[in-house]
Design an enzyme around this catalytic site. Structure first.
Site, PDB file in Angstrom:
ATOM      1  N   ASN A   9       3.411  32.120 -14.114  1.00 23.71           N
ATOM      2  CA  ASN A   9       2.369  31.821 -15.104  1.00 23.71           C
ATOM      3  C   ASN A   9       1.600  33.119 -15.372  1.00 23.71           C
ATOM      4  OD1 ASN A   9       0.197  30.914 -16.572  1.00 23.71           O
ATOM      5  ND2 ASN A   9      -0.719  29.726 -14.899  1.00 23.71           N
ATOM      6  N   TRP A  10       1.899  33.724 -16.519  1.00 22.15           N
ATOM      7  CA  TRP A  10       1.288  35.032 -16.813  1.00 22.15           C
ATOM      8  C   TRP A  10      -0.174  34.893 -17.242  1.00 22.15           C
ATOM      9  CZ3 TRP A  10       5.482  38.163 -20.044  1.00 22.15           C
ATOM     10  CH2 TRP A  10       6.652  38.254 -19.272  1.00 22.15           C
ATOM     11  N   LYS A  11      -0.608  33.701 -17.521  1.00 20.92           N
ATOM     12  CA  LYS A  11      -1.982  33.446 -17.988  1.00 20.92           C
ATOM     13  C   LYS A  11      -2.309  34.342 -19.193  1.00 20.92           C
ATOM     14  CE  LYS A  11      -3.155  32.126 -13.325  1.00 20.92           C
ATOM     15  NZ  LYS A  11      -4.189  31.815 -12.361  1.00 20.92           N
ATOM     16  N   HIS A  97      -3.300  22.541 -15.457  1.00 23.24           N
ATOM     17  CA  HIS A  97      -3.722  23.669 -14.624  1.00 23.24           C
ATOM     18  C   HIS A  97      -5.237  23.601 -14.416  1.00 23.24           C
ATOM     19  CE1 HIS A  97      -4.444  27.707 -13.193  1.00 23.24           C
ATOM     20  NE2 HIS A  97      -3.148  27.783 -12.932  1.00 23.24           N
ATOM     21  N   GLU A  99      -7.425  25.786 -14.406  1.00 27.62           N
ATOM     22  CA  GLU A  99      -8.213  26.586 -15.353  1.00 27.62           C
ATOM     23  C   GLU A  99      -8.400  25.839 -16.678  1.00 27.62           C
ATOM     24  OE1 GLU A  99      -5.816  30.131 -15.057  1.00 27.62           O
ATOM     25  OE2 GLU A  99      -6.483  30.368 -12.990  1.00 27.62           O
ATOM     26  N   GLU A 169      -1.408  22.661  -6.493  1.00 30.47           N
ATOM     27  CA  GLU A 169      -2.153  23.922  -6.537  1.00 30.47           C
ATOM     28  C   GLU A 169      -3.593  23.683  -6.077  1.00 30.47           C
ATOM     29  OE1 GLU A 169      -0.272  26.923  -9.359  1.00 30.47           O
ATOM     30  OE2 GLU A 169      -1.691  25.771 -10.524  1.00 30.47           O
ATOM     31  N   GLY A 175      -5.708  32.389  -7.192  1.00 30.02           N
ATOM     32  CA  GLY A 175      -6.290  33.687  -7.497  1.00 30.02           C
ATOM     33  C   GLY A 175      -7.284  34.194  -6.465  1.00 30.02           C
ATOM     34  N   SER A 215      -2.061  31.730  -4.681  1.00 28.69           N
ATOM     35  CA  SER A 215      -1.946  32.968  -3.903  1.00 28.69           C
ATOM     36  C   SER A 215      -0.621  33.085  -3.165  1.00 28.69           C
ATOM     37  CB  SER A 215      -3.132  33.102  -2.937  1.00 28.69           C
ATOM     38  OG  SER A 215      -4.340  33.206  -3.668  1.00 28.69           O
ATOM     39  N   GLY A 236       0.994  32.862 -10.079  1.00 30.90           N
ATOM     40  CA  GLY A 236       0.105  33.495 -11.048  1.00 30.90           C
ATOM     41  C   GLY A 236       0.127  35.006 -10.890  1.00 30.90           C
ATOM     42  N   GLY A 237      -0.837  35.537 -10.168  1.00 26.60           N
ATOM     43  CA  GLY A 237      -1.001  36.992 -10.044  1.00 26.60           C
ATOM     44  C   GLY A 237       0.274  37.736  -9.693  1.00 26.60           C
TER      45      GLY A 237
END
Ligand code: PEP
Length: 252
Positions: A9-11, A97, A99, A169, A175, A215, A236-237
Protein backbone atom coordinates in the site's frame (compact mmCIF):
# COMPACT_ATOMS: atom_id res chain seq x y z
CA UNK A 1 -6.72 -23.69 -1.56
CA UNK A 2 -5.54 -20.66 0.40
CA UNK A 3 -3.55 -18.07 -1.60
CA UNK A 4 -0.63 -16.46 0.17
CA UNK A 5 -0.24 -12.81 -0.60
CA UNK A 6 1.88 -9.71 -0.09
CA UNK A 7 0.24 -6.40 -0.94
CA UNK A 8 2.05 -3.05 -0.96
CA UNK A 9 0.00 0.00 0.00
CA UNK A 10 1.94 2.99 -1.29
CA UNK A 11 -0.54 5.43 0.28
CA UNK A 12 -0.05 9.08 -0.82
CA UNK A 13 3.65 8.73 -1.63
CA UNK A 14 5.91 9.10 -4.67
CA UNK A 15 6.03 11.44 -7.63
CA UNK A 16 5.39 9.95 -11.06
CA UNK A 17 9.10 9.34 -11.69
CA UNK A 18 9.65 7.86 -8.25
CA UNK A 19 6.64 5.59 -8.71
CA UNK A 20 8.04 4.45 -12.05
CA UNK A 21 11.40 3.62 -10.39
CA UNK A 22 9.70 1.74 -7.57
CA UNK A 23 7.47 -0.23 -9.91
CA UNK A 24 10.35 -1.36 -12.10
CA UNK A 25 12.57 -1.95 -9.06
CA UNK A 26 9.94 -4.33 -7.71
CA UNK A 27 9.24 -6.25 -10.91
CA UNK A 28 12.99 -6.58 -11.57
CA UNK A 29 13.51 -7.90 -8.06
CA UNK A 30 10.68 -10.39 -8.41
CA UNK A 31 12.30 -12.02 -11.43
CA UNK A 32 14.57 -14.17 -9.31
CA UNK A 33 11.73 -15.42 -7.05
CA UNK A 34 9.41 -18.39 -7.40
CA UNK A 35 5.91 -17.07 -6.87
CA UNK A 36 3.87 -20.28 -7.10
CA UNK A 37 0.73 -20.21 -4.97
CA UNK A 38 1.35 -16.61 -4.09
CA UNK A 39 0.14 -13.22 -5.27
CA UNK A 40 2.07 -9.96 -5.19
CA UNK A 41 -0.21 -6.94 -5.29
CA UNK A 42 0.78 -3.31 -5.70
CA UNK A 43 -1.59 -0.54 -4.65
CA UNK A 44 -0.24 2.74 -6.08
CA UNK A 45 -1.98 6.13 -5.95
CA UNK A 46 -4.74 6.56 -8.57
CA UNK A 47 -2.77 8.76 -11.02
CA UNK A 48 -0.24 5.95 -11.50
CA UNK A 49 -2.80 3.20 -12.12
CA UNK A 50 -2.37 3.01 -15.86
CA UNK A 51 1.40 2.81 -15.58
CA UNK A 52 0.96 0.06 -12.99
CA UNK A 53 -1.59 -2.00 -14.92
CA UNK A 54 0.60 -1.77 -18.06
CA UNK A 55 3.51 -3.21 -16.07
CA UNK A 56 1.27 -5.85 -14.48
CA UNK A 57 0.22 -7.06 -17.93
CA UNK A 58 3.82 -8.18 -18.49
CA UNK A 59 4.90 -9.20 -14.98
CA UNK A 60 3.70 -11.42 -12.13
CA UNK A 61 2.09 -8.66 -10.10
CA UNK A 62 -1.52 -7.60 -9.80
CA UNK A 63 -2.82 -4.14 -9.10
CA UNK A 64 -5.06 -2.89 -6.34
CA UNK A 65 -6.60 0.51 -5.64
CA UNK A 66 -6.40 2.18 -2.25
CA UNK A 67 -10.02 3.30 -2.28
CA UNK A 68 -13.26 3.09 -4.25
CA UNK A 69 -16.49 5.05 -4.19
CA UNK A 70 -19.55 3.69 -2.42
CA UNK A 71 -21.58 5.01 -5.38
CA UNK A 72 -21.77 3.36 -8.78
CA UNK A 73 -21.64 6.32 -11.19
CA UNK A 74 -22.69 9.94 -11.68
CA UNK A 75 -22.36 13.32 -9.98
CA UNK A 76 -19.88 12.50 -7.21
CA UNK A 77 -17.03 14.94 -7.84
CA UNK A 78 -13.61 13.55 -7.06
CA UNK A 79 -14.74 9.95 -6.67
CA UNK A 80 -13.47 6.86 -8.50
CA UNK A 81 -15.96 4.08 -9.22
CA UNK A 82 -15.45 0.34 -9.10
CA UNK A 83 -16.47 0.21 -12.75
CA UNK A 84 -13.64 2.62 -13.67
CA UNK A 85 -11.14 0.47 -11.78
CA UNK A 86 -12.37 -2.71 -13.43
CA UNK A 87 -12.12 -1.04 -16.85
CA UNK A 88 -8.41 -0.42 -16.11
CA UNK A 89 -7.66 -4.05 -15.13
CA UNK A 90 -7.42 -3.32 -11.45
CA UNK A 91 -8.19 -6.51 -9.51
CA UNK A 92 -8.18 -5.55 -5.84
CA UNK A 93 -9.21 -2.64 -3.69
CA UNK A 94 -8.30 -1.82 -0.10
CA UNK A 95 -11.44 -1.00 1.88
CA UNK A 96 -11.70 -0.04 5.54
CA UNK A 97 -8.11 1.07 6.07
CA UNK A 98 -7.85 2.80 9.43
CA UNK A 99 -6.62 5.99 7.73
CA UNK A 100 -9.82 6.11 5.68
CA UNK A 101 -11.89 5.46 8.80
CA UNK A 102 -10.02 8.15 10.76
CA UNK A 103 -9.32 10.99 8.31
CA UNK A 104 -12.24 10.56 5.92
CA UNK A 105 -14.92 9.51 8.37
CA UNK A 106 -15.68 6.24 6.63
CA UNK A 107 -18.27 4.43 8.72
CA UNK A 108 -19.09 0.75 8.74
CA UNK A 109 -22.13 1.51 6.58
CA UNK A 110 -20.05 3.33 3.97
CA UNK A 111 -17.48 0.54 4.00
CA UNK A 112 -20.14 -2.08 3.51
CA UNK A 113 -21.46 -0.13 0.48
CA UNK A 114 -17.91 0.08 -0.91
CA UNK A 115 -17.50 -3.67 -0.52
CA UNK A 116 -20.74 -4.17 -2.46
CA UNK A 117 -19.63 -1.84 -5.26
CA UNK A 118 -16.28 -3.60 -5.55
CA UNK A 119 -17.83 -7.05 -5.76
CA UNK A 120 -20.37 -5.96 -8.37
CA UNK A 121 -17.40 -5.19 -10.62
CA UNK A 122 -15.42 -8.33 -9.76
CA UNK A 123 -12.87 -6.45 -7.69
CA UNK A 124 -11.63 -8.33 -4.63
CA UNK A 125 -11.91 -6.21 -1.50
CA UNK A 126 -8.92 -6.30 0.84
CA UNK A 127 -11.00 -5.51 3.88
CA UNK A 128 -9.04 -4.01 6.78
CA UNK A 129 -10.01 -4.38 10.41
CA UNK A 130 -8.15 -3.70 13.62
CA UNK A 131 -8.39 -2.15 17.02
CA UNK A 132 -6.98 1.09 18.43
CA UNK A 133 -4.42 1.02 21.23
CA UNK A 134 -6.94 2.04 23.92
CA UNK A 135 -9.26 -0.74 22.78
CA UNK A 136 -6.51 -3.32 23.12
CA UNK A 137 -5.47 -1.95 26.48
CA UNK A 138 -9.08 -2.23 27.63
CA UNK A 139 -9.18 -5.86 26.43
CA UNK A 140 -11.77 -4.98 23.75
CA UNK A 141 -9.72 -5.86 20.64
CA UNK A 142 -11.64 -9.06 19.87
CA UNK A 143 -15.07 -7.47 20.08
CA UNK A 144 -13.97 -4.41 18.04
CA UNK A 145 -12.68 -6.54 15.19
CA UNK A 146 -15.73 -8.81 15.34
CA UNK A 147 -18.05 -5.79 15.04
CA UNK A 148 -16.06 -4.42 12.07
CA UNK A 149 -16.37 -7.73 10.26
CA UNK A 150 -20.04 -8.16 11.07
CA UNK A 151 -20.93 -4.65 9.89
CA UNK A 152 -18.63 -4.44 6.87
CA UNK A 153 -18.58 -7.97 5.49
CA UNK A 154 -20.89 -10.50 7.01
CA UNK A 155 -23.91 -9.40 4.99
CA UNK A 156 -22.23 -10.96 1.94
CA UNK A 157 -23.37 -14.16 0.27
CA UNK A 158 -21.03 -17.17 0.33
CA UNK A 159 -20.22 -16.57 -3.31
CA UNK A 160 -19.15 -12.97 -2.70
CA UNK A 161 -17.31 -13.75 0.51
CA UNK A 162 -15.04 -16.13 -1.42
CA UNK A 163 -13.63 -13.11 -3.27
CA UNK A 164 -12.70 -11.22 -0.10
CA UNK A 165 -9.28 -10.92 1.51
CA UNK A 166 -9.20 -9.79 5.13
CA UNK A 167 -6.31 -7.74 6.52
CA UNK A 168 -5.91 -7.58 10.29
CA UNK A 169 -4.19 -4.27 10.98
CA UNK A 170 -4.01 -3.18 14.60
CA UNK A 171 -4.11 0.62 14.39
CA UNK A 172 -1.38 0.96 17.03
CA UNK A 173 0.99 -0.94 14.74
CA UNK A 174 0.40 1.03 11.54
CA UNK A 175 3.36 3.24 10.70
CA UNK A 176 4.60 3.19 14.30
CA UNK A 177 7.50 0.74 14.04
CA UNK A 178 5.76 -1.37 16.72
CA UNK A 179 4.41 -4.51 15.10
CA UNK A 180 2.04 -6.96 16.73
CA UNK A 181 4.02 -9.91 18.03
CA UNK A 182 3.68 -13.13 16.08
CA UNK A 183 1.58 -14.54 18.93
CA UNK A 184 -0.74 -11.50 18.99
CA UNK A 185 -1.18 -11.66 15.22
CA UNK A 186 -1.84 -15.41 15.28
CA UNK A 187 -4.43 -15.05 18.04
CA UNK A 188 -6.38 -12.43 16.11
CA UNK A 189 -6.08 -14.21 12.75
CA UNK A 190 -7.32 -17.45 14.29
CA UNK A 191 -10.24 -15.57 15.82
CA UNK A 192 -11.08 -13.95 12.48
CA UNK A 193 -10.97 -17.33 10.72
CA UNK A 194 -13.20 -18.79 13.42
CA UNK A 195 -15.75 -15.99 12.94
CA UNK A 196 -15.72 -16.56 9.18
CA UNK A 197 -16.18 -20.27 9.80
CA UNK A 198 -19.17 -19.72 12.09
CA UNK A 199 -20.88 -17.61 9.46
CA UNK A 200 -19.70 -19.24 6.20
CA UNK A 201 -18.52 -22.74 7.08
CA UNK A 202 -15.19 -24.45 7.38
CA UNK A 203 -14.25 -24.81 3.72
CA UNK A 204 -14.60 -21.10 2.98
CA UNK A 205 -12.84 -20.10 6.21
CA UNK A 206 -9.91 -22.42 5.53
CA UNK A 207 -9.51 -21.02 2.02
CA UNK A 208 -9.70 -17.40 3.11
CA UNK A 209 -6.54 -15.30 2.86
CA UNK A 210 -5.97 -13.27 6.02
CA UNK A 211 -3.13 -10.74 5.86
CA UNK A 212 -1.31 -9.06 8.70
CA UNK A 213 -0.53 -5.33 8.44
CA UNK A 214 1.26 -2.97 10.81
CA UNK A 215 5.00 -2.20 10.75
CA UNK A 216 5.76 -5.41 8.91
CA UNK A 217 9.32 -5.22 7.61
CA UNK A 218 12.14 -7.45 6.31
CA UNK A 219 13.25 -8.20 9.88
CA UNK A 220 9.90 -9.40 11.26
CA UNK A 221 8.04 -10.69 8.19
CA UNK A 222 9.28 -14.29 8.31
CA UNK A 223 8.20 -14.81 11.91
CA UNK A 224 4.78 -13.24 11.32
CA UNK A 225 4.21 -15.20 8.09
CA UNK A 226 5.20 -18.45 9.79
CA UNK A 227 2.05 -18.33 11.93
CA UNK A 228 -0.52 -20.85 10.72
CA UNK A 229 -3.30 -18.29 10.22
CA UNK A 230 -1.16 -15.47 8.81
CA UNK A 231 -1.26 -15.81 5.03
CA UNK A 232 0.91 -12.84 4.15
CA UNK A 233 1.02 -9.11 4.69
CA UNK A 234 -0.39 -5.73 3.79
CA UNK A 235 2.69 -3.57 3.78
CA UNK A 236 2.81 0.23 4.06
CA UNK A 237 6.14 1.93 4.71
CA UNK A 238 8.28 -1.04 3.73
CA UNK A 239 6.55 -1.28 0.34
CA UNK A 240 8.10 2.04 -0.68
CA UNK A 241 11.60 0.61 -1.08
CA UNK A 242 11.91 -2.11 -3.70
CA UNK A 243 14.60 -4.04 -1.81
CA UNK A 244 12.59 -4.11 1.43
CA UNK A 245 9.42 -5.13 -0.34
CA UNK A 246 11.17 -7.93 -2.26
CA UNK A 247 12.73 -9.14 0.94
CA UNK A 248 9.26 -9.34 2.53
CA UNK A 249 7.90 -11.23 -0.48
CA UNK A 250 10.84 -13.61 -0.14
CA UNK A 251 9.79 -14.29 3.49
CA UNK A 252 6.41 -15.60 2.41
C1 PEP B 1 -0.81 0.02 6.27
O1 PEP B 1 -0.99 1.24 6.28
O2 PEP B 1 -1.64 -0.73 5.74
C2 PEP B 1 0.40 -0.48 6.91
C3 PEP B 1 0.43 -1.73 7.22
O3 PEP B 1 1.37 0.45 7.14
P1 PEP B 1 2.83 0.17 7.76
O4 PEP B 1 3.34 -1.10 7.13
O5 PEP B 1 3.63 1.36 7.38
O6 PEP B 1 2.64 0.01 9.22
Amino acid sequence: MRTRMVAGNWKMNKTFEEADDLLFGIVDGLQSLKLEGMEVILCPPFPYMEMATDVAAEHPVRIGAQNVSQFSTGAYTGEISAEMLRSMDVDFVIIGHSERRKYFGETDEVLSAKVNQALLQDLSPIFCCGEQLEEREAGRHREVVQAQLEKGLFHLSDEDMKEVVIAYEPVWAIGTGVNASAAQAQEMHAMIRELVQERYGQALAQDMTILYGGSCNPANAAELFAQPDVDGGLIGGASLKADDFISIVRSL
